[in-house]
Write a protein that holds these residues in place. Structure first.
Motif, mmCIF file in Angstrom:
data_model
loop_
_atom_site.group_PDB
_atom_site.id
_atom_site.type_symbol
_atom_site.label_atom_id
_atom_site.label_comp_id
_atom_site.label_asym_id
_atom_site.label_seq_id
_atom_site.Cartn_x
_atom_site.Cartn_y
_atom_site.Cartn_z
ATOM 1 N N UNK A 84 8.375 -1.476 -1.338
ATOM 2 C CA UNK A 84 8.723 -2.171 -2.571
ATOM 3 C C UNK A 84 8.887 -1.185 -3.727
ATOM 4 N N UNK A 85 10.139 -0.947 -4.095
ATOM 5 C CA UNK A 85 10.454 0.043 -5.109
ATOM 6 C C UNK A 85 9.885 -0.269 -6.471
ATOM 7 N N UNK A 144 0.840 -1.201 0.000
ATOM 8 C CA UNK A 144 0.000 0.000 0.000
ATOM 9 C C UNK A 144 0.875 1.251 0.000
ATOM 10 N N UNK A 145 1.915 1.263 0.833
ATOM 11 C CA UNK A 145 2.792 2.430 0.899
ATOM 12 C C UNK A 145 3.529 2.642 -0.419
ATOM 13 N N UNK A 146 3.946 1.558 -1.071
ATOM 14 C CA UNK A 146 4.637 1.683 -2.351
ATOM 15 C C UNK A 146 3.715 2.250 -3.421
ATOM 16 N N UNK A 158 1.119 4.155 -2.859
ATOM 17 C CA UNK A 158 0.916 5.552 -2.502
ATOM 18 C C UNK A 158 2.096 6.424 -2.878
ATOM 19 N N UNK A 159 3.302 5.937 -2.618
ATOM 20 C CA UNK A 159 4.502 6.693 -2.965
ATOM 21 C C UNK A 159 4.593 6.911 -4.476
ATOM 22 N N UNK A 160 4.350 5.865 -5.247
ATOM 23 C CA UNK A 160 4.409 5.987 -6.698
ATOM 24 C C UNK A 160 3.372 6.957 -7.227
ATOM 25 N N UNK A 161 2.154 6.890 -6.676
ATOM 26 C CA UNK A 161 1.092 7.787 -7.137
ATOM 27 C C UNK A 161 1.422 9.243 -6.802
ATOM 28 N N UNK A 162 1.872 9.496 -5.575
ATOM 29 C CA UNK A 162 2.162 10.868 -5.151
ATOM 30 C C UNK A 162 3.288 11.470 -5.987
#
Length: 413
Positions: free
Chosen positions: A254-255, A202-204, A206-210
């Motif tokens: 997860x990058x 979920x965090x990955x 979110x990070x990619x979207x932001x």
């Protein structure tokens, strides 16, 4: 040393020219660029043994594979024209949410039965062999941004390959956890489910979207002369991919997942299709260059004994993974979907394993928890070699046939 440097320059020169020229020569040939890269590496290192690259330079090999996967995942996301929605991406969710876990479980069971490996190692092998490859599968994927060469098969295989290298990571982590004895810690399973599976994915995303949305928003709202798209430099895709990957990995998420999400976000929010094509083209060129280098080194490793002595059990295991496990897992994942049978069969058949499996193999070996790394190299190596040869020959004829079926169906509608 001077001779080694000379051969190195010759090899790099040949690789660069092959990336530029061979796709033109191979348009009507059954051979593919990956096949020729492996053959070249095999013949090159037969004449000049230089030590098994993947065994001797393990850290360098891991970084090289990691880099090409980051760029490949970025390229896969940039060329998906279909806007994101749960319904429109239903084939992707089925392949990732149902097909991949089923494949991991089935591969693990086959590993225990055919290779007589313990359950922890079998689960790990399932994790590294389940994801398909965004690099070697280019012939079965969608076309460049805005071209419209899509169809359900190409879309499903592209989106799956772009996402599943990252989504395989929790299962690889679980296998390493079991191998290292980490299951003696109380609450380890809950931690794995909540942190490694739920939170990090979920965090990955979110990070990619932001980051992806932020880059396009800034580019659209600053004065036009200062926009990134005015640079006419497609290398921006590489910069964005590495930026997103670095930030996400620094946050222990997860990058690969974040890079794919960022790429899809950029593709679906940017207004400048021409620049999107430019940055995709640059990513694809770098991806192909590094891919040929890695597969040449892989061919050299085969020449120096990577997959020998291979047993009949290991060959049988490879054939079952490619031609039974993957197709049946995908057929089950599409139950109730309403997708036509050609789509289901093609999605199952093109389970191309490649650089992602090599990356996870060397990543695990570098972690130091494996008792028999040579056997893991043989198992992974024979499956990757079969993928390169079998799918390299069959991809164009099969996909051309499916494209014609789709065009006739669309014409009737």
């Amino acid at each position: 040393m001077q001779q080694v440097q000379l051969f190195g320059f010759l090899m790099l020169g040949f690789i660069i020219l092959s990336v530029v020229w061979l796709p033109v020569l191979l348009r009507k040939s059954l051979l593919s660029l990956p096949i020729l890269a492996v053959i070249f590496g095999y013949l090159f290192f037969l004449s000049m043994p230089a030590g098994h690259f993947f065994a001797t330079y393990r850290v360098a090999a891991e970084v090289l594979l990691e880099f090409v996967l980051v760029i490949a995942v970025m390229g896969a996301g940039l060329k998906i024209d279909r806007p994101f929605s749960i319904r429109a991406w239903s084939s992707t969710w089925r392949m990732l949410g149902l097909g991949m876990p089923l494949s991991i479980a089935a591969i693990a069971a086959c590993g225990m039965g055919l290779l007589n490996i313990p359950p922890a190692m079998a689960l790990f092998v399932g994790g590294i062999l389940a994801p398909t490859d965004p690099v070697l599968a280019s012939n079965v994927q969608v076309g460049p941004p805005g071209v419209g060469e899509e169809g359900e098969v190409r879309f499903a295989l592209t989106s799956e390959a772009g996402a599943n290298d990252g989504l395989a990571y929790p299962f690889v982590t679980l296998g390493l956890l079991l191998l290292s004895g980490g299951t003696t810690t109380p609450g380890w399973l809950e931690h794995w489910l909540l942190v490694d599976v739920v939170w990090k994915i979920v965090a990955a995303v979110g990070m990619g979207f932001v980051v992806g949305r932020g880059i396009t928003a800034v580019n659209q709202h600053i004065p036009e002369p200062f926009r990134l798209s005015q640079s006419n430099n497609g290398l921006a895709s590489v910069g964005v991919a590495l930026l997103v990957y670095g930030l996400t990995e620094a946050a222990h998420c997860y990058g690969f997942v974040a890079v794919f999400t960022a790429a899809c976000t950029i593709r679906n929010t940017t207004r400048n299709l021409g620049y999107t094509r430019d940055i995709h083209s640059s990513a694809e060129q770098i991806e192909q260059l590094v891919m040929v280098l890695v597969l040449s080194l892989f061919g050299g490793a085969i020449a120096e004994g990577l997959i020998f002595p291979v047993s009949l059990g290991e060959i049988g295991f490879a054939l079952i993974v490619l031609f039974l496990v993957r197709p049946f897992a995908m057929l089950l994942s599409f139950v109730g979907s309403g997708r036509p049978m050609p789509v289901r069969l093609a999605a199952g058949f093109f389970g191309i394993r490649g650089l992602g499996s090599l990356y996870y193999t060397i990543y695990a070996i570098n972690q130091g928890h494996l008792d028999d790394p040579d056997r893991l190299w043989r198992t992974t190596g024979i499956i990757v070699l079969m993928s390169v040869v079998i799918y390299g020959i069959s991809a164009d004829p099969v996909m051309n046939f499916l494209d014609k079926l789709r065009e006739r169906h669309e014409a009737r509608d």
